[in-house]
Each structure stands twice: as C-alpha cells, then as structure tokens.
Write an enzyme that holds these catalytic residues in place. Structure first.
Site, PDB file in Angstrom:
ATOM      1  N   TYR A 268     -91.989  14.227  59.026  1.00 29.11           N
ATOM      2  CA  TYR A 268     -90.805  13.481  58.597  1.00 29.11           C
ATOM      3  C   TYR A 268     -89.767  13.577  59.705  1.00 29.11           C
ATOM      4  O   TYR A 268     -89.279  14.663  60.020  1.00 29.11           O
ATOM      5  CB  TYR A 268     -90.286  14.097  57.307  1.00 29.11           C
ATOM      6  CG  TYR A 268     -89.118  13.390  56.666  1.00 29.11           C
ATOM      7  CD1 TYR A 268     -89.182  12.040  56.342  1.00 29.11           C
ATOM      8  CD2 TYR A 268     -87.964  14.088  56.337  1.00 29.11           C
ATOM      9  CE1 TYR A 268     -88.123  11.407  55.729  1.00 29.11           C
ATOM     10  CE2 TYR A 268     -86.898  13.459  55.711  1.00 29.11           C
ATOM     11  CZ  TYR A 268     -86.985  12.120  55.416  1.00 29.11           C
ATOM     12  OH  TYR A 268     -85.929  11.490  54.805  1.00 29.11           O
TER      13      TYR A 268
ATOM     14  N   TYR B 121     -90.932  14.526  44.065  1.00 22.98           N
ATOM     15  CA  TYR B 121     -90.548  15.565  45.021  1.00 22.98           C
ATOM     16  C   TYR B 121     -89.151  16.112  44.722  1.00 22.98           C
ATOM     17  O   TYR B 121     -88.949  17.319  44.571  1.00 22.98           O
ATOM     18  CB  TYR B 121     -90.584  14.992  46.448  1.00 22.98           C
ATOM     19  CG  TYR B 121     -90.089  15.982  47.477  1.00 22.98           C
ATOM     20  CD1 TYR B 121     -90.950  16.914  48.029  1.00 22.98           C
ATOM     21  CD2 TYR B 121     -88.758  16.002  47.873  1.00 22.98           C
ATOM     22  CE1 TYR B 121     -90.492  17.851  48.952  1.00 22.98           C
ATOM     23  CE2 TYR B 121     -88.291  16.928  48.779  1.00 22.98           C
ATOM     24  CZ  TYR B 121     -89.167  17.847  49.321  1.00 22.98           C
ATOM     25  OH  TYR B 121     -88.702  18.776  50.215  1.00 22.98           O
ATOM     26  N   HIS B 122     -88.176  15.233  44.631  1.00 27.71           N
ATOM     27  CA  HIS B 122     -86.802  15.670  44.442  1.00 27.71           C
ATOM     28  C   HIS B 122     -86.553  16.179  43.028  1.00 27.71           C
ATOM     29  O   HIS B 122     -85.592  16.913  42.794  1.00 27.71           O
ATOM     30  CB  HIS B 122     -85.831  14.537  44.772  1.00 27.71           C
ATOM     31  CG  HIS B 122     -85.885  14.116  46.206  1.00 27.71           C
ATOM     32  ND1 HIS B 122     -85.375  14.886  47.214  1.00 27.71           N
ATOM     33  CD2 HIS B 122     -86.416  13.017  46.799  1.00 27.71           C
ATOM     34  CE1 HIS B 122     -85.576  14.280  48.377  1.00 27.71           C
ATOM     35  NE2 HIS B 122     -86.194  13.150  48.142  1.00 27.71           N
TER      36      HIS B 122
ATOM     37  N   LYS C 169     -68.081  16.172  46.470  1.00 30.06           N
ATOM     38  CA  LYS C 169     -69.165  15.798  47.383  1.00 30.06           C
ATOM     39  C   LYS C 169     -68.640  14.712  48.319  1.00 30.06           C
ATOM     40  O   LYS C 169     -68.737  13.522  48.027  1.00 30.06           O
ATOM     41  CB  LYS C 169     -70.365  15.272  46.597  1.00 30.06           C
ATOM     42  CG  LYS C 169     -71.116  16.312  45.800  1.00 30.06           C
ATOM     43  CD  LYS C 169     -71.967  17.207  46.686  1.00 30.06           C
ATOM     44  CE  LYS C 169     -73.053  16.421  47.387  1.00 30.06           C
ATOM     45  NZ  LYS C 169     -73.836  17.293  48.304  1.00 30.06           N
TER      46      LYS C 169
ATOM     47  N   ASP D   3     -73.738  12.307  51.340  1.00 30.76           N
ATOM     48  CA  ASP D   3     -74.753  13.282  50.954  1.00 30.76           C
ATOM     49  C   ASP D   3     -74.952  13.264  49.442  1.00 30.76           C
ATOM     50  O   ASP D   3     -74.040  13.547  48.680  1.00 30.76           O
ATOM     51  CB  ASP D   3     -74.313  14.681  51.417  1.00 30.76           C
ATOM     52  CG  ASP D   3     -75.212  15.784  50.900  1.00 30.76           C
ATOM     53  OD1 ASP D   3     -76.414  15.520  50.690  1.00 30.76           O
ATOM     54  OD2 ASP D   3     -74.717  16.903  50.708  1.00 30.76           O
TER      55      ASP D   3
ATOM     56  N   HIS E  82     -77.433  15.043  47.846  1.00 34.35           N
ATOM     57  CA  HIS E  82     -78.068  16.258  47.332  1.00 34.35           C
ATOM     58  C   HIS E  82     -77.039  17.012  46.483  1.00 34.35           C
ATOM     59  O   HIS E  82     -76.268  17.817  46.985  1.00 34.35           O
ATOM     60  CB  HIS E  82     -78.554  17.143  48.484  1.00 34.35           C
ATOM     61  CG  HIS E  82     -79.861  16.704  49.062  1.00 34.35           C
ATOM     62  ND1 HIS E  82     -79.959  16.141  50.312  1.00 34.35           N
ATOM     63  CD2 HIS E  82     -81.117  16.743  48.564  1.00 34.35           C
ATOM     64  CE1 HIS E  82     -81.228  15.857  50.564  1.00 34.35           C
ATOM     65  NE2 HIS E  82     -81.945  16.207  49.520  1.00 34.35           N
TER      66      HIS E  82
END
Length: 674
Positions: free
Chosen positions: A18, A180-181, A546, A550, A552
C-alpha cells in the site's frame, strides 16, 4: 486468480504494498521500484483531499496534500501516476470510496490513452483491465470517515459502478466490501463478518433492484464482488473467521441470489493486516506481529486470501521508507516461495477445534445479520446509529482489557523494559518524510491546469453530470466525459454535492455502553474532575476535535467516552472540522480544554492554527492538547508553539490521560496541583 485443484501447488496470491505520497511523480517512481522487486500488484494510497473529493487548494486540504497518499486532482495526475506502467498488464487496487467512480473513470481513460498510443483499439484493452476499487461507503460512515454524500446517493454511485464494470470491465472488481476498518473500530470477529455481509446484502439488493442488471447476470455480479479484510494477531481465531466468512458468503449468494455456480460463490478477498494494532513502543515487535497476522489469511487453503498487502514495522511511527516496504514484501515472498505452505490441501479440514470455532462465529454472525435486516438493512442501521454505537462499545471494552492488563500488549503494558533499538539509533532516518513543498507544488500545478484546459468543455461536462445525477440513469459515462474534459476531483465532487447534499454520520459516542470496570483509578479521576469543577464553580467541559480531513475517529471517540465516564461534559461534533469551526465551538461552549486528534500527519499545520485562533478570539487561556501519530521532534515543536500536552500511541492509558487533562486545566486556571 485461478483456483487449481488440490493435486496442484496453489498459486501465490497477488503481492501488494500500500503506497503513495507527495506527488504523482514521486509515487510513480516508488511503484516502479516496487514492481522491480517482485511485487505483483499495485495498491494505490490516495491522500485525504482526493479521498474526500477536494482539490489541493481547498480550505480543508491545508496540511493534508500528499500526506497519507498521492494527490490526484485530474487526468493529468493520473497519467503521471501510471507513466511507464502498462495498465493492460497491471493488477491495481485503488483504496478510494466516495469518489471511486471518479478515480476509476480517470484510470479507464488513461488505459484507453495508452492503448491508442500503442496503436491498439481501446475496446480490446478494457476487458483486460484487472484490479479493484474499494468503493464500500458503509464502512466509511462507521469507521474510516472519508464519506461525502448521504447513504442513499452513495449506494447509487456504487451500484452504477458495479453495473458499468460488469458490462465493460469483466475482470475488474468494482467493490471491496471492506471489513478492515470495522476491526480497527472495535469489531469482534463475529461483528466484522456480520456487518460486512450486511453491507454486501445492501449492495447486491441495490444492484438487483436498480434494473441495470438482468437477473440472469446476477451470478456475474456476485462473481466480481470482493472483500477486503483485517487480520489481527490472534491468528487461529482470525483464520476461523475467514472460514466462517467463506461459508456464510456461499450460503447467502446461493439462497438469496440464486447463484448456482460454486466458483461464482467463492469468497474472494484481499487483506492488509492490522495497522492500528502496531505499536509505537518497541516497534521492532511489529515484525513478528505482521508475520503472525499474515498466517491467519494464508494457512487455510479453502479460505486463503488472493491478495495480501502488509504494513511496515514502523507505521506506528510515521510514513515507512522504501526499504521498510521492501522488508514487508520479502515477508510474503519467503512464505510463498521458500516454505511448503502452497503444496498441501487445507490443513484444517476435519479439525474439531477449528470447526467448533467456525460454527460459533457463523451462528453469532447469522444472528447479528438478522438483527440488521430487521432494522431495514445496513443503510438503516447506519442512519439509526446502531452499528456505530456497537463498534464504539466493542472498542471501549477492548481498551478496558488493555488498561487492566487482561489483554497483553508486549512492550506496551507488559515486558516494557527494552534495549535501545538500532533501527531507531541517533542519526537513523527511521521514517519517510513527505515532501514539505508537495502541497505548494500541487496547488500551483492545479492553477496551471485550470488555465490551460478547455473551460467550455469542462462546463459542458459538469452540466451533463449534474443533469444525469438528477435522474436515475447510470452516472459512469457522464463521469468519464468529465475526466476527458479536464474536470478536477473537487469539481466532480462539488457538482454531486449540490445534487445529493452532504452528510454527517452518527458518532456513536452517546450510545456507547461502558462499565468502566478495570480502568485504573477512574474513581480517583472522577473525584479530581468533580473537585476542580467545584473550585471553578461549574462542571468541567472538554471539546474533542478532529481538525482537517483525517477520518480515523476511533481514538477521538474513545477519548470522548472516557472523558464522559470520568465526569467531564463532552463536546464532540465528529470529524472533518476546520480550525475555525473548532475555535468557534470552544468559545461558544465555554470549554475548559480542547483536545485534538490527528493521525494523518497534518498536526504541524492544523494544530497551531487552533491555538492562534483561540488567542485571536480572546480565549487564549483555553489549553490545547493533541494526540496522534506524532514523531518525537514534532512533539517538541508543538509544545514550543503552545500545545499543553502531546500524547502518542504509547500513551495507551486513557484514564491516566484524563488525569493529566485535569492537571492541564488546573495549571491553566492557576489552581493548586492537587
């Protein structure tokens, strides 16, 4: 990838890294080096402005251009990204979600241009294109945070991509259903399977009901659906998870969609092992973590990944260097070519232990899938906040186990003594640094692009895109026309924003259920919070913010939940805020401290803007703290620029962080340090 019979040696999976950063030119150089080292597929990381549909010169792009991936603003950037890489021979995975249609249109256009340059009919090349667009926006609302549009229009874009590719790109995977996340956001193996398959059901139902694909062609659609999963270090459980995944996918596609071909019903998935499970403390331990996690998705032949990309050992520190990525690639090559793994039938068939664990995950996932379907499906479960609150609760429970020591993290909460690491010795450049002038160059290049393109063609293409978006027609052809006309990423997304609107997903914080059991000294912190509030004459308030793009949000959400449990009044407005918005909220709410979370590397740009904005608003006495993946030298710089505290992944104890935040408030208000 073909599936040989058990009498043959299994073929190695597609091996990817990646990668992408700074600019299309720098990323192209990196890709070509990686391919020369034996990498068999490309995995493109796009920067956050590209992922969220903004051009490099947009206000929200400040500090984010080229940080976590490559910026792609128009067809010229895509040409440069794949210069010298024949797309008809490549296998390319593109991690892109809300703008997946746009990036795939750019990719297809470049492939057609390459064909014409070689004197080949483009219609002969398109059927050869092989790769994947991630294109699963449901998990964006739950975990990754790079969504743009509301769920309905987002699902329409996904449906249109699937319908177009099934007809025109028969070897392309138009979507990765991405669990995945979900795991990084706290999902248990059962939840990961259940929520990913619930998303797959929502997507397949939408394709079936759109009328764009004949019922007889649903097997072709199912055969091109792929998954992108996470593999944690509990590799036996993770391997059982994948066998359960395969079993349920076979069952759902047979019974719900009538697919009779067993090959079309096979679970086809790629994997990256758990990046957020890597540790900043004793980062050399990440090497064995990565190898063990790779085994989870490669040991069981019947549920083996067909594409694997591994993180580098130092990703908890910052951007990995080419050498670090080479090391991760060599891990795959040693397993595939030096060991005898690929020579045998499935090693676990008939194992009572494995079968029992698989049955347990299957039963739990079936129950949770049924619950989601009763709510109206995955989209409804997102909009209600149910899925998000379930993940926030699961992650809070995991953090409780880590903080109590019940869940051991070697080098973090146990076996913490260590020798100095030669990999991080003084003078060693332990991480890659994104080109600091990349953003300025990208903005200047974008200005030049706009000055030299045909504006009439751009306006006509965008007008057609808007018109088609207001109907139920497939948007892909109009998007390709935009790509060819020189439209930019921001213009494409902005046009659709005007039609579809934007969306702010539920944060899950309010609905998170935590016991607080096992969190060290939480009662003591509650007492300090209460006492400090009494001294100040009001309840302590913290704003968790935040800034930037981003998405996440896991860390910010867990901080918000723990602050709530410690007695703070919490102001948390979700992701993607400008520094100005954060300052305005801090002043309006009269908070006592601002806590910022940044994982994208933009901390040096966006965090000081909040400090200066508070000062300009007459609220310079509000202390600012920050947490994220922040190198040591950057932490020093932030403290010099007025940041009260800097927390990094090694500071895993949330209750201890809460205690330190109380100290910060007391210092700022001139109270004693008790």
């Amino acid at each position: 990838m073909p599936y040989p019979t058990d009498r043959e040696r299994d073929r190695p999976w597609v091996m990817r890294t990646y990668a992408g950063h700074s600019s299309a030119a720098a990323s192209n150089e990196l890709y070509r080096r990686n391919l020369a080292k034996g990498q068999t597929g490309l995995s493109v990381a796009f920067d956050l402005p590209t992922q969220t549909g903004y051009d490099p010169d947009h206000e929200l792009s400040r500090g984010e251009v080229g940080k976590v991936g490559v910026p792609i603003a128009h067809i010229g950037d895509m040409r440069r990204l794949f210069d010298g890489i024949p797309l008809a021979e490549a296998n390319t995975s593109m991690t892109i979600n809300a703008p997946a249609m746009w990036l795939l249109a750019l990719y297809v256009t470049v492939a057609e241009e390459q064909a014409r340059a070689e004197g080949v009919d483009p219609e002969q090349v398109l059927p050869k294109l092989s790769g994947t667009t991630q294109n699963d926006v449901i998990k964006e609302y739950l975990s990754r945070g790079t969504y743009i549009f509301p769920p309905g229009p987002s699902l329409r874009l996904t449906t249109d991509v699937i319908a177009w590719t099934v007809r025109n790109l028969p070897r392309w995977n138009p979507i990765n259903i991405c669990s995945y996340h979900l795991q990084e956001a706290g999902a248990t193996p059962t939840q990961e399977v259940a929520y990913a398959l619930s998303t797959a059901i929502a997507v397949l139902d939408a394709v079936r009901d759109s009328g764009q694909v004949d019922e007889a062609d649903m097997a072709r659609v199912v055969g091109r659906i792929s998954f992108f999963v996470n593999a944690g270090v509990r590799f036996v459980e993770e391997m059982c998870k994948m066998r359960a995944f395969a079993s349920l996918w076979d069952e759902i596609t047979r019974d719900r969609y009538g697919v009779t071909d067993p090959k079309a019903r096979r679970l086809r998935y790629g994997v990256q092992v758990n990046s957020l499970g890597l540790t900043e403390a004793q980062p050399e331990n990440n090497v064995q973590r990565i190898v063990l996690e790779m085994l989870a998705v490669s040991l069981s032949r019947g549920a083996r990944a067909r594409a694997i990309q591994l993180p580098a050992w130092n990703e908890a520190l910052g951007l990995p260097r080419p050498w670090d990525q080479q090391w991760a690639l060599r891990m795959q090559q040693v397993l595939a070519f030096e060991t005898d793994l690929l020579e045998y039938e499935d090693l676990f068939d008939g194992s009572r232990v494995v079968e029992s664990k698989v049955d347990e995950i299957v039963a739990g996932a079936r129950e949770e899938i049924a619950r989601v379907q009763e709510m109206g499906g995955a989209v409804a479960a997102v909009e209600s906040g149910y899925l998000k609150s379930q993940l926030v609760t699961s992650l809070a429970e995991y953090r409780r186990r880590v903080e109590s020591g019940e869940q051991v993290l070697v080098g973090v909460n146990r076996f913490e003594s260590t020798e100095p690491s030669p990999l991080q010795a003084e003078g060693a450049k332990a991480i890659e640094t994104a080109d600091p002038v990349a953003e300025k160059q990208a903005v200047e290049a974008l200005r030049h692009w706009r000055e030299t393109r045909d504006d009439d063609a751009v306006h006509a293409a965008l007008a057609e895109l808007s018109a088609v978006a207001r109907t139920s027609a497939n948007l892909f052809e109009a998007t390709i026309a935009c790509a060819k006309a020189g439209v930019t990423t921001g213009e494409w997304a902005s046009t659709l924003r005007e039609v579809f609107g934007e969306y702010r997903a539920p944060t899950g914080v309010a609905g998170a259920v935590t016991s607080g059991e096992g969190a060290r000294d939480l009662d003591g912190v509650r007492q300090r919070v209460r006492a400090t509030g009494e001294e100040l004459g009001e309840r302590l308030r913290i704003l968790v913010g935040k800034p930037g793009l981003d998405g996440h949000s896991n860390g910010a959400e867990q901080v918000a939940v723990r602050a709530r449990d410690a007695g703070f009044e919490v102001v948390y407005q979700g992701i993607r805020l400008t520094p100005e918005q954060i300052v305005a909220a801090a002043v309006q709410e009269g908070v006592h401290v601002v806590g910022l979370s940044v994982l994208s590397g933009s901390h040096l740009e966006v965090v000081p803007e909040v400090v200066s904005g508070l000062a300009a608003a007459g609220a310079g006495d509000i202390p600012v703290i920050v947490g994220g993946i922040i190198p040591t030298e950057d932490a020093v710089s932030l403290r010099e620029r007025g940041i009260a505290r800097v927390f990094t992944p090694k500071d895993y104890g949330l209750t201890e962080i809460m205690d330190e935040i109380v100290t910060v408030v007391r210092e700022a208000r001139g109270l004693s340090a008790r």
